[in-house]
Write an enzyme that holds these catalytic residues in place. Sequence first.
Site, short mmCIF file in Angstrom:
data_model
loop_
_atom_site.label_atom_id
_atom_site.label_comp_id
_atom_site.label_asym_id
_atom_site.label_seq_id
_atom_site.Cartn_x
_atom_site.Cartn_y
_atom_site.Cartn_z
CD GLN A 1 81.70 24.75 99.99
OE1 GLN A 1 82.79 24.84 99.45
NE2 GLN A 1 81.39 23.74 100.79
CG HIS B 1 84.46 9.72 93.93
ND1 HIS B 1 83.65 10.36 93.04
CD2 HIS B 1 84.69 10.61 94.93
CE1 HIS B 1 83.37 11.58 93.49
NE2 HIS B 1 83.99 11.75 94.64
CG ASP C 1 82.19 18.40 104.05
OD1 ASP C 1 82.59 17.90 102.98
OD2 ASP C 1 81.88 19.61 104.17
CG ASP D 1 88.53 23.25 110.43
OD1 ASP D 1 88.58 23.51 109.23
OD2 ASP D 1 89.53 23.16 111.17
CB ALA D 2 89.49 18.37 108.40
CG ASP E 1 86.63 13.74 98.09
OD1 ASP E 1 87.09 14.31 97.09
OD2 ASP E 1 85.48 13.26 98.13
N PRO F 1 87.27 27.03 102.35
CG PRO F 1 85.29 25.84 102.71
CD PRO F 1 85.95 26.81 101.77
#
Length: 312
Positions: A36, A67, A111, A143-144, A161, A170
């Site tokens: 990005q 947050h 992340d 990648d989660a 988040d 992504p």
Amino acid sequence: MSGSKLKNYFSEIITGGDIFLHAAEEVLELKKTKYQELALIQSPTFGKTLLLDNICQISEVDEFIYHELLVHTPCIFHSNPKNVLILGGGDGCALREALRWKSVENVTLVDIDEEVVNYSKTWLTDLNQNSLNHPKARIIIEDAFNFIKNSDLKWDIIICDLSDPIENSPALALFTKEFFESLTQISHPQTIISVQSGPAAPPDHFCFTRVANTLKRVFPYFKACLCFCQAYITPLAFSIVSSQPFKKLNAGEVENIIQNNLEGDLKYLDGETFLASQNLPKFLKQALEKEQVVYTLDNLPQWFNSDLNKNV
Ligand code: SPD
């Protein structure tokens, strides 16, 4: 703007017909990462402001609202979180809030974008209070979806988040039923999950209601709370889900949980704002009830191509 020192404006598309210009007194960073475009600007209104792909992610002036709600809402319902998983959140501000909990023993942050994490580790320490270097924090660049597939741990709190699910983001697949089903593999019955679910204003609440509907297909208990940070222009909704009913807490009980369990003072949440943030306006409750769309890997969110945004 005559007489202004402002030289740069960063445009963020808000709806199909509206663009917001973020004014920059100074552009502190502008770079393309593998995933990005990252811009850090000094805004005359919002202070240091981080944009990813031209979408505001955090502003120095009001990030605490986002947050505190995103992290403390599930933690207050749980009231004794020991291990926390943050998916996304590479800026480190959600991590900062999770680390306030005295009960927390470790926080894992996953992340995909190493450059955002490393940038935040070095240049955003005034905002994240150096959370990304905290001894209780474990930072994983992955990648989660993959991380979860290969994980056999169970978490008390899971926080998504994520950036908005715009085309080519992504994060797109992380708003689908398949992804939310994978979260059940790393949950136990007491786990509470919060998910940044997108705008919640009358013209643009479609992402939230669809994310909510998708989550409800997987988790039996659902709540939502609303957050308004002016830097995002529009209110955002967070979905909160669990496999067990949520505790019914009154303002005094919430206040006691905050006082007894957190380090330092919160700036947004207290007993009353905790409850008030979960009171949805009538149009949103009705939209949630009517929503039929379920996001799947074959039916991904369509941010700019949706019916509501067809003029973009
Ligand atoms: N439309 C704004 C959405 C911002 C979502 N991500 C914020 C990340 C902050 N840690």
